[in-house]
Design an enzyme around this catalytic site. Structure first.
Site, PDB file in Angstrom:
ATOM      1  N   HIS A  24       0.868  -1.187   0.000  1.00  0.00           N
ATOM      2  CA  HIS A  24       0.000   0.000   0.000  1.00  0.00           C
ATOM      3  C   HIS A  24       0.902   1.234   0.000  1.00  0.00           C
ATOM      4  CE1 HIS A  24      -3.025   2.910   1.154  1.00  0.00           C
ATOM      5  NE2 HIS A  24      -3.959   1.999   1.017  1.00  0.00           N
ATOM      6  N   ARG A  31      -6.326  10.288  -0.407  1.00  0.00           N
ATOM      7  CA  ARG A  31      -5.939  10.712  -1.765  1.00  0.00           C
ATOM      8  C   ARG A  31      -7.169  10.813  -2.654  1.00  0.00           C
ATOM      9  NH1 ARG A  31      -2.737   6.422  -3.610  1.00  0.00           N
ATOM     10  NH2 ARG A  31      -3.005   5.380  -1.610  1.00  0.00           N
TER      11      ARG A  31
END
Lengths: 542, 226
Positions: free
Chosen positions: A320, A340
């Protein structure tokens, strides 16, 4: 008072100085050629020293992570000659192995379809990666979206290696699963008019990730666990499976469980077994930290492989992009992609962006590794860890004050404990192991190559190809948990009764190990990681 | 890097462990391979509720072992399990909200208002407030106030009225989410399309596409704007 030491604060100043420019800055998506080059140069899967070919079993000769190969090349924890297969302790229609979201879903559906179900799990019911999932569940529920688009994003994100029938099943069932969860009483984020809130994830061309604040997995897990209790489905905790049992026709016919607290084994005979044991994060591939829960030790892969089920894409591990790199106490913990997806940016030591933040995870992680390792643009912590900034303040700037508190209360709370105010200050991040993209190969009903053995969720392979998209894991466990639960109940009803129980597959596997010259050393499955110190272990003389 | 060791007492037994560790990492550094009392290691699962005291302070302190840094001379124990009362129910068969609540969990009426639950919550929730909201039928408020609960068990362990606030809250949230909130139209529409087979052709077409054609439409697909 800031939780960042002075030397790190200088870089935060530069990040603040570029914020206005970055808000306007558009970084184009990478071309297929740029993607291939970036992965090859920087993705940990391409480190030659990280993998080796496995010497035995159905995938003999294929390269996989060293840490997994160590376990696949391990001998079973049981001596088959010492196990009394005449003494059956429990007899059920469907045995579900694993107490995360996939297992509980499978148990509920098998029960709904009339099966007598027993769920067994290594830790507590719900102690699993599901409960840690923050971002949410991907499904094409919006008018501007479609299952077709979800299919395209998923298979492209998987580098076109996904099994197509599985992607088809995934995107087709995804909106149905969202409805199912809503009807069970899961508390999705909604707009004032009741519509579901959706966010972006990397590689998804539409906003399609449905969240429950930043505790989506916790919300789904506690609702499903509650429903399992309401249905009075029997659960055994602290009872991992150490070996599958086949019958004399080679069909799966049960399993041997270990009571972790008393050391006693029990034999469960089952018409069908559903593996939902999750992933491998606690093996720490390439020595990365992991976001995974304590029990993620590849147990299901090991026992299925020993029984003859092939694995798919086990050389594709997901890192990740945004694991916490500071404070030290939070090292490797998940910082959700939804940040994000709602506008937070990745920024280097000079205050510059270096990748479109909504590229897929394999590319975004590779870009962070390139920035830190190759370009020396990382930010260094006092303990020598390096990372890049995740500029979270942009979320409130773009979405209005209060958005961070509303959608990301968990992140706000956890960093506040360490004196970091994510409304103003960025988070330091570096890639962390997150997911196994592959696993035991299944078909669209969750069937493995072994009759009577089903698999669902992270332990299974083929759905995600070589790289999973954000939001596609929660949907995977529910879609295939439901499919496997139903299919296993139907199989259990219709299949001929099991023949005599057998552990001959374990004997054969042990012979194959011996013939390959592999001495009896490590036993598998691992069951629990050991984070004690070597100094302590060396002095356990007895 | 030279480590500074500090003393802690695990269930009364003294160990010296490096400063700066969380309680969980200190347990492991001391030599414990945990079976219970360890789950997600990230503050979500509630497996590692811990109670401790420090010398000179009569107050009981709490934290999650995976999230709480050690302090010198703390003496601690994990509470890896608590025998909590959970009512069984079928959300398709329940009646009025407050009647159902009192039927399933009559003990909620025994809340003394002492606020011990708030003092003990590692998530800094105020169970007293969400229990009060639930009792007066304000399920939306109770759902919202209780949402961050990780069901670690500490509030139930300390409640003099013997409530299990987190199981009450879970019932309230499920009731609210299923029965009080409306089902969004866009979800109903999409589900009807799928069960009506409206997307089958498009999915069959893309599933049958050769890889080159698939790669081309993948690269050319349009993105919704951030």
């Amino acid at each position: 008072m800031s939780g960042y030491p002075n030397e790190m604060r200088a870089s935060i100043k530069r990040l603040e100085a570029t914020r206005a420019f970055r808000l306007q800055q558009d970084i184009p998506r990478l071309t297929p050629e740029q993607k291939a080059q970036l992965l090859e140069q920087c993705h940990p899967d391409f480190r030659p020293e990280g993998m080796r070919p496995v010497r035995v079993g159905p995938n003999k000769g294929q390269r996989m992570q060293n840490e997994l190969v160590d376990l696949l090349e391990g001998y079973g924890r049981l001596d088959p000659d010492r196990v009394d297969l005449q003494r059956v302790d429990r007899d059920v229609d469907v045995l579900v192995v694993g107490g995360g979201g996939g297992g509980v879903t499978a148990a509920l559906l098998a029960h709904e379809h009339g099966a007598r179900v027993l769920l067994t799990t290594k830790l507590r019911l719900g102690d699993a990666n599901t409960i840690m999932a923050e971002g949410g569940i991907a499904a094409a529920t919006q008018p501007n979206d479609s299952p077709y688009r979800h299919y395209l994003d998923t298979i492209g994100g998987g580098r076109f290696q996904n099994k197509r029938e599985l992607v088809h099943a995934l995107v087709h069932d995804a909106p149905l699963v969202v409805e199912w969860l809503k009807d069970l009483g899961a508390m999705f984020d909604t707009h004032p008019n009741g519509d579901l809130v959706v966010s972006f994830a990397g590689g998804q061309c539409r906003r399609r990730v449905h969240s429950c604040k930043d505790l989506s997995g916790l919300e789904f897990m506690r609702v499903l666990r509650d429903e399992l209790y309401n249905k009075r489905i029997e659960v055994l905790e602290f009872s991992p499976v150490v070996e599958l049992v086949l019958d004399d026709h080679g069909r799966c016919a049960g399993a041997i469980l270990l009571n972790l607290e008393t050391g006693e084994h029990t034999l469960v005979r089952a018409r069908a077994v559903i593996l939902a044991t999750g992933g491998i994060g606690r093996l720490h591939p390439n020595q990365f930290p992991t976001t995974n829960h304590y029990g993620a030790t590849a147990d299901g892969l090991v026992i299925a492989y020993r029984a003859g089920a092939p694995l798919l894409h086990m050389d594709a591990i997901q890192y990740h992009p945004t694991g916490a790199a500071w404070p030290e106490q939070m090292l490797g913990q998940l910082i959700t992609e939804a940040l994000r997806g709602n506008g937070a940016q990745l920024v280097n030591v000079d205050g510059d962006r270096f990748i479109n933040e909504l590229e897929t995870r394999d590319l975004t992680s590779s870009a962070i590794i390139r920035e830190v390792r190759d370009r020396k643009k990382g930010i260094r912590t006092p303990t020598g860890m390096e990372g890049v900034w995740l500029d979270t303040a942009l979320i409130d700037i773009r979405g209005g004050a209060g958005k961070l508190d509303r959608m990301f209360a968990g992140i706000v709370h956890r960093f506040k404990e360490y004196g970091i105010d994510v409304h103003k200050e960025p988070i330091l991040v570096f890639p962390t192991q997150h997911y196994q993209n592959g696993g035991v190969e299944i078909d669209a009903l969750g069937r493995t190559s072994i009759m009577g053995l089903f698999a669902a969720g992270e332990v299974s392979g083929g759905v995600q190809g070589r790289n999973r998209l954000g939001g596609n894991s929660l949907v995977d466990i529910f879609v295939f948990g439901r499919r496997a639960g139903k299919a296993a109940a139907e199989y259990a009803r219709e299949a001929a009764p099991a023949g005599s129980l057998s552990l001959d597959h374990v004997r054969r596997y042990h012979r194959e190990l011996a013939e390959a010259g592999i001495p009896k050393g490590k036993l598998s499955p691992m069951l629990l990681p050991d984070y004690t110190r070597p100094e302590v272990r060396e002095r356990r003389y007895s | 890097m030279a480590e500074t060791l500090i003393p802690i007492y695990i269930m009364g037994k003294r160990y010296e462990v490096p400063e700066g560790l969380t309680i969980m990492k200190a347990l492991e550094w001391a030599g414990y391979q945990l079976i219970r009392g360890c789950g997600c290691r990230g503050g979500f699962c509630g497996a590692c509720a811990t109670v401790y005291r420090v010398p000179g302070d009569y107050r009981l302190k709490v934290g999650l072992a995976c999230q709480t840094p050690i302090v010198p001379d703390m003496y601690l124990t994990e509470l890896p399990f608590f025998p909590a009362n959970k009512a069984l129910y079928d959300l398709d068969q329940v009646g009025d909200r407050v009647d159902t609540l009192l039927e399933l969990y009559p003990e909620v009426a025994r809340c003394l208002g002492c606020n011990t639950c708030t003092k003990v919550c590692p998530q800094k929730l105020k169970p007293i407030d969400y229990i009060a909201a639930a009792l007066r039928g304000d399920f939306p408020r109770a759902a919202d106030l209780s949402f961050d609960c990780i069901m670690c068990g500490l509030c139930a362990a300390r409640c003099p009225g013997e409530l299990v606030p987190y199981n009450v809250a879970l019932f309230v949230r499920r009731y609210y989410s299923k029965l009080i909130r409306i089902k969004p139209q866009h979800l109903k529409d999409r589900v009807a399309e799928i069960t009506g087979g409206q997307h089958d052709q498009a999915l069959a077409d893309i599933a049958a596409m050769d890889e080159e054609a698939l790669k081309k439409i993948y690269v050319e697909r349009d993105f919704e704007k951030l």
